[in-house]
Design a protein around this motif. Structure first.
Motif, mmCIF file in Angstrom:
data_model
loop_
_atom_site.group_PDB
_atom_site.id
_atom_site.type_symbol
_atom_site.label_atom_id
_atom_site.label_comp_id
_atom_site.label_asym_id
_atom_site.label_seq_id
_atom_site.Cartn_x
_atom_site.Cartn_y
_atom_site.Cartn_z
ATOM 1 N N GLU A 14 0.825 -1.211 0.000
ATOM 2 C CA GLU A 14 0.000 0.000 0.000
ATOM 3 C C GLU A 14 0.859 1.262 0.000
ATOM 4 N N ILE A 15 1.848 1.327 0.885
ATOM 5 C CA ILE A 15 2.653 2.541 0.961
ATOM 6 C C ILE A 15 3.489 2.724 -0.297
ATOM 7 N N MET A 16 3.954 1.626 -0.894
ATOM 8 C CA MET A 16 4.750 1.763 -2.116
ATOM 9 C C MET A 16 3.910 2.252 -3.287
ATOM 10 N N ASN A 17 2.650 1.865 -3.333
ATOM 11 C CA ASN A 17 1.774 2.403 -4.374
ATOM 12 C C ASN A 17 1.397 3.853 -4.087
ATOM 13 N N THR A 18 1.313 4.211 -2.814
ATOM 14 C CA THR A 18 1.100 5.621 -2.469
ATOM 15 C C THR A 18 2.295 6.459 -2.937
ATOM 16 N N GLU A 19 3.499 5.942 -2.696
ATOM 17 C CA GLU A 19 4.706 6.628 -3.176
ATOM 18 C C GLU A 19 4.715 6.698 -4.704
ATOM 19 N N ARG A 20 4.312 5.626 -5.328
ATOM 20 C CA ARG A 20 4.256 5.599 -6.797
ATOM 21 C C ARG A 20 3.298 6.655 -7.302
ATOM 22 N N PRO A 39 5.417 11.005 0.779
ATOM 23 C CA PRO A 39 4.861 9.956 1.635
ATOM 24 C C PRO A 39 5.961 8.981 2.052
ATOM 25 N N ASN A 40 5.914 8.518 3.304
ATOM 26 C CA ASN A 40 6.938 7.603 3.808
ATOM 27 C C ASN A 40 8.300 8.308 3.920
ATOM 28 N N ALA A 41 8.264 9.607 4.194
ATOM 29 C CA ALA A 41 9.484 10.417 4.204
ATOM 30 C C ALA A 41 10.472 9.952 5.264
ATOM 31 N N ASP A 42 10.012 9.602 6.457
ATOM 32 C CA ASP A 42 10.926 9.253 7.541
ATOM 33 C C ASP A 42 11.767 8.030 7.187
ATOM 34 N N MET A 43 11.128 6.984 6.668
ATOM 35 C CA MET A 43 11.863 5.770 6.342
ATOM 36 C C MET A 43 12.862 6.012 5.221
ATOM 37 N N MET A 44 12.428 6.711 4.171
ATOM 38 C CA MET A 44 13.315 6.940 3.030
ATOM 39 C C MET A 44 14.496 7.834 3.424
ATOM 40 N N ALA A 45 14.252 8.829 4.273
ATOM 41 C CA ALA A 45 15.338 9.693 4.726
ATOM 42 C C ALA A 45 16.358 8.903 5.538
ATOM 43 N N TYR A 92 13.031 15.029 1.359
ATOM 44 C CA TYR A 92 11.796 14.253 1.507
ATOM 45 C C TYR A 92 10.742 15.032 2.298
ATOM 46 N N ASP A 93 11.165 15.655 3.405
ATOM 47 C CA ASP A 93 10.231 16.450 4.195
ATOM 48 C C ASP A 93 9.827 17.722 3.455
ATOM 49 N N GLU A 94 10.770 18.342 2.770
ATOM 50 C CA GLU A 94 10.500 19.596 2.070
ATOM 51 C C GLU A 94 9.365 19.461 1.060
ATOM 52 N N VAL A 95 9.321 18.309 0.394
ATOM 53 C CA VAL A 95 8.335 18.137 -0.683
ATOM 54 C C VAL A 95 7.086 17.399 -0.224
ATOM 55 N N GLY A 96 7.037 17.019 1.055
ATOM 56 C CA GLY A 96 5.872 16.284 1.547
ATOM 57 C C GLY A 96 5.774 14.871 1.007
#
Length: 239
Positions: A82-88, A225-231, A219-223
């Motif tokens: 779900e989160i990966m499709n949200t990122e997509r 999704p899943n910013a914390d994990m990717m950062a 990641y945070d600057e642009v909003g």
């Protein structure tokens, strides 16, 4: 002749700019790009534009395929789907129709020759955008999955974000790692340099310093999704 092979930028334009500057300094003759251009990063459009401006050979990775048609069940762990499709979906919202058409129509392999040295490059394996062949695979596994079907002196791939060089049966297998999301614990961009001189081959994994805090803050600057994990991945160089 000096060739650079880059891959797995994953929308990290900060890292891509650092790598392109390093390539320029080293007087590389030609650049090749092995896929995963913009998905899972904070600047998908800028990263894709930088790649397209190179006007060079680019092939498709699994992440480019996901941008085009979404992530399907069974391709990632169920809890991540779900989160990966949200990122997509977020990534697609930053691109235009021409960008999506470009990604959809990318080829899946590169066959080239430099001073008599035959090179075969692909994203994951010659047959798949998704299969994972790790660095510690035995020789037979690598020969069967990476070196079959196309005679070459040098085989290059990406996808696993863990660079290495192996010599098998008088031929070279090289994983060039990731520009934007290294997974080997070293938070530096990675790419491959191949130098061919009168039929002799030199291969190097080049690591480039990138400001991890700057790249992660995007990641945070642009909003995203899943910013914390990717950062965290960007800052630590590992999943």
């Amino acid at each position: 002749m000096k060739l650079a092979f880059i891959s797995d930028i994953h929308g990290n334009a900060v890292a891509l700019e650092a790598v392109l500057a390093d390539i320029l300094m080293r007087e590389i003759d030609q650049i090749f790009v092995l896929g995963d251009l913009c998905y899972r990063g904070p600047e998908p459009k800028r990263a894709l534009d930088l790649i397209r401006e190179l006007n060079t050979e680019v092939i498709k990775g699994n992440a480019d395929e996901w941008v085009v048609r979404g992530v399907k069940e069974g391709e990632v762990p169920a809890q991540a789907l779900e989160i990966m499709n949200t990122e997509r979906d977020w990534t697609v919202s930053k691109l235009n129709e021409d960008d999506l058409s470009y990604l959809a129509n990318l080829p899946t392999s590169i066959q080239t020759e430099a001073d008599g040295v035959k090179i075969h490059a692909f994203h994951a394996t010659p047959e798949s955008l998704f299969d994972i062949i790790p660095p510690n695979s035995d020789d037979d596994k690598i020969e069967q999955t990476l070196m079959a079907g196309q005679a070459a002196d040098l085989y290059l791939y990406a996808h696993i974000h863990k660079p290495y060089i192996r010599f098998i049966g008088g031929r070279i297998v090289m994983n060039i790692g990731s520009v934007g999301l290294p997974f080997d614990g070293l938070a530096k961009a990675s790419y491959g340099i191949v130098e061919v001189n009168q039929g002799q081959i030199s291969t190097t994994i080049q690591r480039v310093t990138v400001d991890p805090e700057l790249a992660a803050a995007k990641y945070d600057e642009v909003g995203y999704p899943n910013a914390d994990m990717m950062a965290r991945i960007v800052k630590n160089g590992r999943l």
